[in-house]
Motif scaffolding. Structure first.
Motif, PDB file in Angstrom:
ATOM      1  N   UNK A  67       0.958  -1.239   0.030  1.00  0.00           N
ATOM      2  CA  UNK A  67       0.222   0.095  -0.060  1.00  0.00           C
ATOM      3  C   UNK A  67       1.052   1.021  -0.067  1.00  0.00           C
ATOM      4  N   UNK A  68       0.522   2.215  -0.624  1.00  0.00           N
ATOM      5  CA  UNK A  68       1.410   3.292  -0.834  1.00  0.00           C
ATOM      6  C   UNK A  68       0.448   4.566  -1.428  1.00  0.00           C
ATOM      7  N   UNK A  69       0.966   5.932  -1.238  1.00  0.00           N
ATOM      8  CA  UNK A  69       0.251   6.775  -1.804  1.00  0.00           C
ATOM      9  C   UNK A  69       1.147   7.745  -2.840  1.00  0.00           C
ATOM     10  N   UNK A  70       0.653   7.919  -4.170  1.00  0.00           N
ATOM     11  CA  UNK A  70       1.410   8.355  -5.111  1.00  0.00           C
ATOM     12  C   UNK A  70       0.870   9.658  -5.413  1.00  0.00           C
ATOM     13  N   UNK A  71       1.982  10.650  -5.650  1.00  0.00           N
ATOM     14  CA  UNK A  71       1.570  12.227  -5.985  1.00  0.00           C
ATOM     15  C   UNK A  71       2.066  12.356  -7.493  1.00  0.00           C
ATOM     16  N   UNK A  72       0.757  12.769  -8.065  1.00  0.00           N
ATOM     17  CA  UNK A  72       1.101  13.403  -9.508  1.00  0.00           C
ATOM     18  C   UNK A  72       1.281  14.800  -9.446  1.00  0.00           C
ATOM     19  N   UNK A  73       2.409  15.474  -9.689  1.00  0.00           N
ATOM     20  CA  UNK A  73       2.793  16.860  -9.482  1.00  0.00           C
ATOM     21  C   UNK A  73       3.114  17.560 -10.781  1.00  0.00           C
ATOM     22  N   UNK A  74       2.329  18.556 -11.074  1.00  0.00           N
ATOM     23  CA  UNK A  74       2.381  19.454 -12.136  1.00  0.00           C
ATOM     24  C   UNK A  74       2.038  19.054 -13.486  1.00  0.00           C
ATOM     25  N   UNK A  75       2.688  19.188 -14.668  1.00  0.00           N
ATOM     26  CA  UNK A  75       2.301  19.109 -15.689  1.00  0.00           C
ATOM     27  C   UNK A  75       2.192  17.685 -16.526  1.00  0.00           C
ATOM     28  N   UNK A  76       1.561  16.807 -15.997  1.00  0.00           N
ATOM     29  CA  UNK A  76       1.436  15.397 -16.472  1.00  0.00           C
ATOM     30  C   UNK A  76       0.254  15.677 -17.674  1.00  0.00           C
ATOM     31  N   UNK A  77       0.764  15.155 -18.760  1.00  0.00           N
ATOM     32  CA  UNK A  77      -0.109  14.856 -20.026  1.00  0.00           C
ATOM     33  C   UNK A  77       0.044  13.613 -20.587  1.00  0.00           C
ATOM     34  N   UNK A  78      -1.090  12.790 -20.118  1.00  0.00           N
ATOM     35  CA  UNK A  78      -1.057  11.277 -20.634  1.00  0.00           C
ATOM     36  C   UNK A  78       0.170  10.726 -20.524  1.00  0.00           C
ATOM     37  N   UNK A  79       0.807  10.857 -19.187  1.00  0.00           N
ATOM     38  CA  UNK A  79       1.928   9.998 -18.616  1.00  0.00           C
ATOM     39  C   UNK A  79       1.324   9.024 -17.626  1.00  0.00           C
ATOM     40  N   UNK A  80       2.139   8.157 -17.427  1.00  0.00           N
ATOM     41  CA  UNK A  80       1.869   7.067 -16.446  1.00  0.00           C
ATOM     42  C   UNK A  80       2.865   6.636 -15.167  1.00  0.00           C
ATOM     43  N   UNK A 121      -4.294   6.280  -3.766  1.00  0.00           N
ATOM     44  CA  UNK A 121      -3.914   5.234  -3.320  1.00  0.00           C
ATOM     45  C   UNK A 121      -3.673   4.072  -4.144  1.00  0.00           C
ATOM     46  N   UNK A 122      -2.497   3.419  -3.745  1.00  0.00           N
ATOM     47  CA  UNK A 122      -1.975   2.399  -4.526  1.00  0.00           C
ATOM     48  C   UNK A 122      -2.269   1.038  -3.462  1.00  0.00           C
ATOM     49  N   UNK A 123      -3.063   0.082  -3.696  1.00  0.00           N
ATOM     50  CA  UNK A 123      -3.112  -1.249  -3.121  1.00  0.00           C
ATOM     51  C   UNK A 123      -3.025  -2.355  -3.860  1.00  0.00           C
ATOM     52  N   UNK A 124      -1.920  -3.063  -3.853  1.00  0.00           N
ATOM     53  CA  UNK A 124      -1.714  -4.355  -4.590  1.00  0.00           C
ATOM     54  C   UNK A 124      -1.592  -5.440  -3.926  1.00  0.00           C
ATOM     55  N   UNK A 151       6.628  16.179 -12.123  1.00  0.00           N
ATOM     56  CA  UNK A 151       7.513  15.378 -11.175  1.00  0.00           C
ATOM     57  C   UNK A 151       6.275  14.409 -10.424  1.00  0.00           C
ATOM     58  N   UNK A 152       6.853  13.356  -9.584  1.00  0.00           N
ATOM     59  CA  UNK A 152       6.094  12.356  -8.803  1.00  0.00           C
ATOM     60  C   UNK A 152       6.656  12.265  -7.515  1.00  0.00           C
ATOM     61  N   UNK A 153       5.750  11.709  -6.736  1.00  0.00           N
ATOM     62  CA  UNK A 153       6.410  11.376  -5.285  1.00  0.00           C
ATOM     63  C   UNK A 153       5.444  10.222  -4.866  1.00  0.00           C
ATOM     64  N   UNK A 154       6.187   9.611  -3.656  1.00  0.00           N
ATOM     65  CA  UNK A 154       5.332   8.442  -3.044  1.00  0.00           C
ATOM     66  C   UNK A 154       5.559   8.555  -1.711  1.00  0.00           C
ATOM     67  N   UNK A 155       4.481   8.311  -0.834  1.00  0.00           N
ATOM     68  CA  UNK A 155       4.611   8.321   0.723  1.00  0.00           C
ATOM     69  C   UNK A 155       3.781   7.076   1.043  1.00  0.00           C
ATOM     70  N   UNK A 156       3.821   7.012   2.341  1.00  0.00           N
ATOM     71  CA  UNK A 156       3.104   6.116   3.207  1.00  0.00           C
ATOM     72  C   UNK A 156       3.198   4.552   2.573  1.00  0.00           C
ATOM     73  N   UNK A 157       4.375   4.176   2.073  1.00  0.00           N
ATOM     74  CA  UNK A 157       4.656   2.890   1.564  1.00  0.00           C
ATOM     75  C   UNK A 157       4.682   1.698   2.820  1.00  0.00           C
ATOM     76  N   UNK A 158       3.775   0.833   2.463  1.00  0.00           N
ATOM     77  CA  UNK A 158       3.703  -0.418   3.642  1.00  0.00           C
ATOM     78  C   UNK A 158       3.828  -1.751   2.923  1.00  0.00           C
ATOM     79  N   UNK A 159       4.350  -2.613   3.393  1.00  0.00           N
ATOM     80  CA  UNK A 159       4.666  -3.982   3.004  1.00  0.00           C
ATOM     81  C   UNK A 159       3.971  -4.782   3.827  1.00  0.00           C
ATOM     82  N   UNK A 160       2.838  -5.671   3.618  1.00  0.00           N
ATOM     83  CA  UNK A 160       2.395  -6.836   4.141  1.00  0.00           C
ATOM     84  C   UNK A 160       2.561  -8.178   3.584  1.00  0.00           C
TER      85      UNK A 160
END
Length: 162
Positions: A67-80, A121-124, A151-160
């Protein structure tokens, strides 16, 4: 979700302890975005560069949940935005900051003229039995991008493990 969460043992927390990769143009890959909490990456920190962390000496298990939180920051244009477990892509999300040219959100970090989507939220959950696991976050379509533009960022990464 409650029953599934109880069936997993929490193993590790934040990936922000990962040292920056040597290819980074910045020696500090953490920042803040929309609040006081630190994120790995962020404005002027990460664009086309992936970040990873290897969790070793995992207890015996049949599956992992990330589980993690992904941050899409600024000029994203159909990027992944992407997340990989070992070499397998397990999460992707295409993002456009201003769909159809209409900006409906606000900027909370980075450039003031482009909105951000923070805390996605990412939950895989995936079958997994190996004694180690490498979790990699990155992007597709940003090769050579300036992290002060997009840019991008991630936060609150947990591994179970289960």
């Amino acid at each position: 979700a409650g029953a599934r969460a109880r069936a997993h043992a929490h193993l590790h927390g934040s990936a922000s302890t990962t040292p920056p990769p040597p290819t980074s143009r910045s020696s500090n890959l953490t920042s803040t975005c929309g609040g006081p909490s630190r994120i790995l990456g962020g404005y002027c920190r990460l664009a086309g560069t992936p970040v990873d962390k290897t969790f070793e000496r995992l207890p015996a298990h049949r599956a992992v949940r990330i589980m993690a939180r992904y941050y899409f920051i600024d000029a994203w244009e159909a990027m992944v935005g992407t997340m990989r477990l070992d070499r397998d892509v397990v999460w992707t999300q295409q993002h456009t900051a201003c769909p159809g040219g209409a900006c409906r959100a606000v900027s909370v970090c980075g450039r003031e003229d482009v909105p951000d989507t923070i805390g996605t939220l990412i939950d895989a959950v995936r079958p997994h039995t190996a004694p180690s696991l490498t979790v990699t976050f990155g992007t597709h379509g940003m090769h050579g991008a300036d992290p002060c533009d997009v840019s991008y960022g991630v936060q609150a990464v947990s591994v179970y493990v289960k």
